[in-house]
Structures are given as C-alpha cells and as structure tokens.
Motif scaffolding. Sequence first.
Motif, PDB file in Angstrom:
ATOM      1  N   ALA A 278       0.654  -1.686   0.126  1.00  0.00           N
ATOM      2  CA  ALA A 278      -0.190   0.017  -0.275  1.00  0.00           C
ATOM      3  C   ALA A 278       0.979   1.003  -0.072  1.00  0.00           C
ATOM      4  CB  ALA A 278      -1.347  -0.035   1.379  1.00  0.00           C
ATOM      5  N   SER A 279       1.957   0.599   1.413  1.00  0.00           N
ATOM      6  CA  SER A 279       2.601   2.240   0.929  1.00  0.00           C
ATOM      7  C   SER A 279       3.420   2.553  -0.699  1.00  0.00           C
ATOM      8  CB  SER A 279       3.871   2.184   1.406  1.00  0.00           C
ATOM      9  OG  SER A 279       3.550   2.153   2.896  1.00  0.00           O
ATOM     10  N   ALA A 280       4.076   1.925  -1.285  1.00  0.00           N
ATOM     11  CA  ALA A 280       4.325   1.746  -2.683  1.00  0.00           C
ATOM     12  C   ALA A 280       3.843   2.537  -3.915  1.00  0.00           C
ATOM     13  CB  ALA A 280       4.822   0.328  -3.185  1.00  0.00           C
ATOM     14  N   PHE A 281       1.637   1.903  -3.444  1.00  0.00           N
ATOM     15  CA  PHE A 281       1.123   2.451  -4.719  1.00  0.00           C
ATOM     16  C   PHE A 281       1.042   4.484  -4.061  1.00  0.00           C
ATOM     17  CE2 PHE A 281      -0.423  -2.251  -4.641  1.00  0.00           C
ATOM     18  CZ  PHE A 281      -0.032  -2.485  -6.399  1.00  0.00           C
ATOM     19  N   ALA A 282       1.414   4.586  -2.605  1.00  0.00           N
ATOM     20  CA  ALA A 282       0.631   6.011  -2.306  1.00  0.00           C
ATOM     21  C   ALA A 282       1.850   6.634  -2.953  1.00  0.00           C
ATOM     22  CB  ALA A 282       0.722   5.572  -1.066  1.00  0.00           C
ATOM     23  N   HIS A 283       3.005   6.033  -3.366  1.00  0.00           N
ATOM     24  CA  HIS A 283       3.811   7.114  -4.252  1.00  0.00           C
ATOM     25  C   HIS A 283       3.387   8.104  -5.137  1.00  0.00           C
ATOM     26  CE1 HIS A 283       7.422   6.001  -2.092  1.00  0.00           C
ATOM     27  NE2 HIS A 283       6.610   5.121  -2.505  1.00  0.00           N
ATOM     28  N   VAL A 284       3.322   9.444  -5.690  1.00  0.00           N
ATOM     29  CA  VAL A 284       3.229   9.418  -6.812  1.00  0.00           C
ATOM     30  C   VAL A 284       3.926   9.037  -8.422  1.00  0.00           C
ATOM     31  CG1 VAL A 284       3.215  12.526  -7.886  1.00  0.00           C
ATOM     32  CG2 VAL A 284       3.012  11.741  -5.614  1.00  0.00           C
ATOM     33  N   GLY A 285       2.747   9.787  -9.431  1.00  0.00           N
ATOM     34  CA  GLY A 285       3.013   9.258 -10.304  1.00  0.00           C
ATOM     35  C   GLY A 285       2.405  10.123 -11.394  1.00  0.00           C
ATOM     36  N   LEU A 286       2.952   9.926 -13.129  1.00  0.00           N
ATOM     37  CA  LEU A 286       2.048  11.083 -13.636  1.00  0.00           C
ATOM     38  C   LEU A 286       1.148  10.739 -14.264  1.00  0.00           C
ATOM     39  CD1 LEU A 286       2.950  13.066 -15.870  1.00  0.00           C
ATOM     40  CD2 LEU A 286       3.558  10.905 -17.529  1.00  0.00           C
ATOM     41  N   ASP A 287      -0.470  11.464 -13.927  1.00  0.00           N
ATOM     42  CA  ASP A 287      -1.801  10.829 -13.996  1.00  0.00           C
ATOM     43  C   ASP A 287      -1.738  11.205 -15.622  1.00  0.00           C
ATOM     44  OD1 ASP A 287      -3.405  10.765 -13.486  1.00  0.00           O
ATOM     45  OD2 ASP A 287      -4.467  12.138 -13.374  1.00  0.00           O
ATOM     46  N   GLY A 288      -1.168  12.110 -16.176  1.00  0.00           N
ATOM     47  CA  GLY A 288      -1.809  12.370 -17.890  1.00  0.00           C
ATOM     48  C   GLY A 288      -0.361  13.019 -18.211  1.00  0.00           C
ATOM     49  N   SER A 289      -0.719  13.524 -19.474  1.00  0.00           N
ATOM     50  CA  SER A 289       0.531  14.515 -20.124  1.00  0.00           C
ATOM     51  C   SER A 289      -0.613  15.083 -21.434  1.00  0.00           C
ATOM     52  CB  SER A 289       1.470  13.750 -20.809  1.00  0.00           C
ATOM     53  OG  SER A 289       1.476  13.297 -21.609  1.00  0.00           O
ATOM     54  N   MET A 290      -0.068  15.927 -22.026  1.00  0.00           N
ATOM     55  CA  MET A 290      -0.090  16.782 -22.822  1.00  0.00           C
ATOM     56  C   MET A 290       0.813  17.418 -24.039  1.00  0.00           C
ATOM     57  SD  MET A 290      -2.473  17.448 -25.665  1.00  0.00           S
ATOM     58  CE  MET A 290      -3.741  17.243 -25.710  1.00  0.00           C
ATOM     59  N   PRO A 291       1.650  16.400 -24.391  1.00  0.00           N
ATOM     60  CA  PRO A 291       1.089  15.384 -25.709  1.00  0.00           C
ATOM     61  C   PRO A 291       0.638  14.940 -25.143  1.00  0.00           C
ATOM     62  CG  PRO A 291       2.543  16.546 -27.231  1.00  0.00           C
ATOM     63  CD  PRO A 291       2.325  17.444 -25.319  1.00  0.00           C
TER      64      PRO A 291
END
Length: 140
Positions: free
Chosen positions: A17-30
């Motif tokens: 659960a801690s590993a999944f709590a890290h922030v990641g890229l949600d989207g980009s344009m392009p």
Amino acid sequence: MKLFNNVLVVTSLFLSASAFAHVGLDGSMPANGAMLSQAPTTLELTFTAPVRLVKLTMQDEKQQSVPLTLPSSATSQAAFSFALPALSAANYTVNWMIMGDDGHKMKGNMSFMLHDSGMNTRSAPPMTMVHETSEHTAHQ
C-alpha cells in the motif's frame, strides 16, 4: 507459525500500500505515445498529487536537447505547463524527476512523435486541402 504468517501477510499488505501511495504521472499533453500531425506549442504534465519538479529534459531521437525552463517556484503543484519552441518532425522523449511531499524522488518518461506535416505549421499559410489535424495515439 500461524501468527508469523499473519504478521507477514499484514506487513506485506502495508508495504505494498505504501508503494502504491507514491506519486506518478497521471497524464500529459501531448499524450504518451501520441503521433501528432501538428507541432504542440506547450508541454503539460499532470501528476497524481502535488510534487516538486526536480529535473525535466526533452530530446529528439538524435539526442538533441529541446530547451525547457523549470519552474522557479519551490512549492509543490500537481500540474506543470511549459512553452515549447518550434519542433521539427521527430520522435521526442521527455524525462522527468519529481519529489513528492514525503521526500521520495521518482522519475519517468513519456514520448511522442511529430510527423513531417507538423513542421512549421505555426507560420504556414492555411492549406486548401482537407486533412486530419487531430492527434491520435500509437497503434497497439
């Protein structure tokens, strides 16, 4: 032994659960993997939570760097937008490194392709032929 196994399972669940709590890229344009017919004028990165952008680079397939300016603010934010210079037809890779509020650094990348028809579109006169100008994603 059963108590040990239960503790092991609970610990594993907590760590995952801690590993999944890290922030990641949600989207980009392009969008990641996009194949564009028009040169984008901005690069937008949206993360799953506010972060500090520590490093950002953009290169074409010949390893030629595209100049980008990091935000001067040290405050965390979830979305970033950068003006892009005129881009030539090429494959581009954007590499980012962020630091979450928990102090963890994470890095990743995304890429997109600009077709030949996207060159110099900002200064070109309007075309008379009908063509598709919307972006599309990579074939999967």
